[in-house]
Design a protein around this motif. Structure first.
Motif, mmCIF file in Angstrom:
data_model
loop_
_atom_site.group_PDB
_atom_site.id
_atom_site.type_symbol
_atom_site.label_atom_id
_atom_site.label_comp_id
_atom_site.label_asym_id
_atom_site.label_seq_id
_atom_site.Cartn_x
_atom_site.Cartn_y
_atom_site.Cartn_z
ATOM 1 N N PHE A 1 0.830 -1.214 0.000
ATOM 2 C CA PHE A 1 0.000 0.000 0.000
ATOM 3 C C PHE A 1 0.861 1.259 0.000
ATOM 4 C CE2 PHE A 1 -3.367 -2.935 0.846
ATOM 5 C CZ PHE A 1 -4.523 -2.305 0.405
ATOM 6 N N TYR A 2 1.980 1.226 0.731
ATOM 7 C CA TYR A 2 2.878 2.381 0.717
ATOM 8 C C TYR A 2 3.475 2.582 -0.683
ATOM 9 C CZ TYR A 2 2.682 1.865 5.824
ATOM 10 O OH TYR A 2 2.265 1.758 7.127
ATOM 11 N N LYS A 3 3.815 1.480 -1.318
ATOM 12 C CA LYS A 3 4.385 1.566 -2.674
ATOM 13 C C LYS A 3 3.349 2.080 -3.663
ATOM 14 C CE LYS A 3 7.827 -2.036 -1.846
ATOM 15 N NZ LYS A 3 8.191 -3.460 -2.052
ATOM 16 N N LYS A 4 2.091 1.664 -3.463
ATOM 17 C CA LYS A 4 1.011 2.166 -4.314
ATOM 18 C C LYS A 4 0.848 3.673 -4.131
ATOM 19 C CE LYS A 4 -2.682 2.159 -6.953
ATOM 20 N NZ LYS A 4 -2.568 2.010 -8.427
ATOM 21 N N ALA A 5 0.963 4.125 -2.881
ATOM 22 C CA ALA A 5 0.867 5.562 -2.600
ATOM 23 C C ALA A 5 1.950 6.322 -3.356
ATOM 24 C CB ALA A 5 0.982 5.825 -1.100
ATOM 25 N N LEU A 6 3.152 5.757 -3.403
ATOM 26 C CA LEU A 6 4.267 6.421 -4.085
ATOM 27 C C LEU A 6 4.114 6.389 -5.603
ATOM 28 C CD1 LEU A 6 7.207 5.239 -1.807
ATOM 29 C CD2 LEU A 6 6.310 7.565 -2.035
ATOM 30 N N GLN A 7 3.407 5.385 -6.113
ATOM 31 C CA GLN A 7 3.096 5.373 -7.550
ATOM 32 C C GLN A 7 2.176 6.535 -7.901
ATOM 33 O OE1 GLN A 7 1.454 1.520 -8.476
ATOM 34 N NE2 GLN A 7 3.361 0.436 -8.015
ATOM 35 N N LEU A 8 1.291 6.847 -6.957
ATOM 36 C CA LEU A 8 0.344 7.945 -7.172
ATOM 37 C C LEU A 8 0.974 9.307 -6.881
ATOM 38 C CD1 LEU A 8 -2.738 6.263 -5.474
ATOM 39 C CD2 LEU A 8 -2.502 6.753 -7.923
ATOM 40 N N ASP A 9 1.877 9.340 -5.923
ATOM 41 C CA ASP A 9 2.532 10.599 -5.534
ATOM 42 C C ASP A 9 3.947 10.285 -5.086
ATOM 43 O OD1 ASP A 9 3.407 12.984 -4.554
ATOM 44 O OD2 ASP A 9 1.817 13.242 -3.067
ATOM 45 N N GLU A 10 4.893 10.497 -5.973
ATOM 46 C CA GLU A 10 6.282 10.124 -5.671
ATOM 47 C C GLU A 10 6.944 11.031 -4.639
ATOM 48 O OE1 GLU A 10 8.441 12.504 -9.374
ATOM 49 O OE2 GLU A 10 8.266 10.322 -9.440
ATOM 50 N N LYS A 11 6.230 12.065 -4.213
ATOM 51 C CA LYS A 11 6.762 12.961 -3.188
ATOM 52 C C LYS A 11 6.080 12.757 -1.828
ATOM 53 C CE LYS A 11 8.121 16.629 -6.420
ATOM 54 N NZ LYS A 11 9.574 16.358 -6.272
ATOM 55 N N MET A 12 5.378 11.627 -1.672
ATOM 56 C CA MET A 12 4.640 11.350 -0.439
ATOM 57 C C MET A 12 5.609 10.938 0.672
ATOM 58 S SD MET A 12 1.760 11.067 1.261
ATOM 59 C CE MET A 12 0.551 11.304 -0.021
ATOM 60 N N ALA A 13 6.057 11.911 1.444
ATOM 61 C CA ALA A 13 7.075 11.683 2.479
ATOM 62 C C ALA A 13 6.632 10.645 3.502
ATOM 63 C CB ALA A 13 7.418 12.997 3.174
ATOM 64 N N ALA A 14 5.352 10.673 3.871
ATOM 65 C CA ALA A 14 4.852 9.736 4.882
ATOM 66 C C ALA A 14 4.985 8.291 4.421
ATOM 67 C CB ALA A 14 3.393 10.050 5.207
ATOM 68 N N ALA A 15 4.834 8.054 3.115
ATOM 69 C CA ALA A 15 4.972 6.693 2.575
ATOM 70 C C ALA A 15 6.428 6.242 2.643
ATOM 71 C CB ALA A 15 4.454 6.645 1.147
ATOM 72 N N TYR A 16 7.339 7.146 2.310
ATOM 73 C CA TYR A 16 8.768 6.806 2.402
ATOM 74 C C TYR A 16 9.139 6.472 3.849
ATOM 75 C CZ TYR A 16 9.662 8.550 -2.358
ATOM 76 O OH TYR A 16 9.677 8.731 -3.718
ATOM 77 N N TYR A 17 8.650 7.289 4.784
ATOM 78 C CA TYR A 17 8.963 7.065 6.195
ATOM 79 C C TYR A 17 8.418 5.718 6.676
ATOM 80 C CZ TYR A 17 8.879 7.511 11.269
ATOM 81 O OH TYR A 17 9.040 7.277 12.613
ATOM 82 N N ALA A 18 7.172 5.428 6.308
ATOM 83 C CA ALA A 18 6.551 4.168 6.720
ATOM 84 C C ALA A 18 7.290 2.971 6.122
ATOM 85 C CB ALA A 18 5.083 4.153 6.297
ATOM 86 N N LEU A 19 7.660 3.085 4.859
ATOM 87 C CA LEU A 19 8.432 2.017 4.226
ATOM 88 C C LEU A 19 9.779 1.843 4.923
ATOM 89 C CD1 LEU A 19 7.874 2.412 0.369
ATOM 90 C CD2 LEU A 19 7.557 0.322 1.698
ATOM 91 N N GLY A 20 10.402 2.964 5.265
ATOM 92 C CA GLY A 20 11.683 2.906 5.965
ATOM 93 C C GLY A 20 11.578 2.136 7.268
ATOM 94 N N ASN A 21 10.520 2.394 8.016
ATOM 95 C CA ASN A 21 10.314 1.681 9.279
ATOM 96 C C ASN A 21 10.163 0.180 9.058
ATOM 97 O OD1 ASN A 21 10.431 3.578 11.405
ATOM 98 N ND2 ASN A 21 8.451 4.395 10.839
ATOM 99 N N ASN A 22 9.406 -0.176 8.015
ATOM 100 C CA ASN A 22 9.194 -1.595 7.748
ATOM 101 C C ASN A 22 10.479 -2.281 7.290
ATOM 102 O OD1 ASN A 22 6.542 -1.011 8.347
ATOM 103 N ND2 ASN A 22 5.716 -2.285 6.725
ATOM 104 N N TYR A 23 11.220 -1.613 6.422
ATOM 105 C CA TYR A 23 12.501 -2.186 5.996
ATOM 106 C C TYR A 23 13.442 -2.331 7.190
ATOM 107 C CZ TYR A 23 11.597 -1.871 0.951
ATOM 108 O OH TYR A 23 11.100 -2.064 -0.309
ATOM 109 N N PHE A 24 13.402 -1.346 8.103
ATOM 110 C CA PHE A 24 14.254 -1.402 9.297
ATOM 111 C C PHE A 24 13.903 -2.634 10.128
ATOM 112 C CE2 PHE A 24 15.622 -0.441 13.595
ATOM 113 C CZ PHE A 24 16.861 0.169 13.407
#
Length: 218
Positions: free
Chosen positions: A57-80
């Motif tokens: 879902f975070y990746k889908k958000a970034l497909q729609l808006d590549e500047k969605m900072a909250a999606a990058y942050y959430a993905l970062g937490n999950n990768y961590f």
């Protein structure tokens, strides 16, 4: 017209995950290009332990808006959490690049990620900034203190760690690191006091007990 995002966020905060999913699903059905709704849906999935699905879902958000900072942050937490440090680092850096450069949590997590690469010197300024932005974040302050100590800045490290134990008198590791820092500054009395407090808080603190033994033998 009801705001499904706002309604869903409230349900999420209240722990009513099924109702939150229902609200965000309705939002996505009505507004399929709303990137925020996908991030929110991902946050619910994260809350119930569905981390892999959340990432989609975070990746889908970034497909729609590549500047969605909250999606990058959430993905970062999950990768961590998945111990994928390289991707975590890239996501936190992207979150900062897209608007979260002054967000204490993002700075803290980027610092934590850099520690996984054994780069405390690089992590140091991120922890420092995180503490400046969130002075009450004792975990950020603790990590900042450790990084200072690793750079040999013992007086500065002691100042930060003292602040931690002032706010949290159950932080055994902060007491232990204070004990070590005072030992290096040749303040034996203060060092033993801090190590005793570490052991008092956590009876099985092996490192503190070992450090105390060494100091008493010298």
């Amino acid at each position: 017209m009801k705001d499904n995002n706002a309604i869903g966020i409230q349900y999420l905060q209240d722990g009513k995950y099924e109702l939150a999913i229902k609200a965000f699903t309705e939002e996505i059905e009505n507004n399929p290009t709303n990137a925020v709704a996908y991030v929110n849906f991902g946050n619910v999935l994260n809350a119930v332990g569905e981390k892999e699905k959340a990432m989609n879902f975070y990746k889908k958000a970034l497909q729609l808006d590549e500047k969605m900072a909250a999606a990058y942050y959430a993905l970062g937490n999950n990768y961590f959490e998945l111990e994928d440090w390289q991707h975590a680092k890239e996501m936190f850096e992207a979150a900062m690049k897209n608007g979260l450069q002054n967000d204490g949590d993002t700075l803290f997590m980027l610092g934590m990620t850099l520690l996984k690469f054994d780069q405390p010197k690089l992590a140091l300024p991120y922890f420092q900034r995180a503490v400046e932005l969130k002075p009450t974040d004792m975990e950020a302050r603790f990590q900042y203190g450790l990084c200072l100590a690793q750079q040999g800045l013992l007086e500065e490290a002691i100042e930060q760690l003292e602040e931690v134990v002032k706010h949290d008198d159950q932080h055994a590791d902060a007491f232990y690191n204070l004990g070590v820092a005072y030992a290096y500054t040749e303040n034996k009395e203060k060092s033993l006091e801090m190590l005793d407090k570490a052991i008092e808080v956590q009876h099985d603190h092996i490192l503190a007990a070992h450090a105390k033994k060494i100091i008493l033998e010298n």
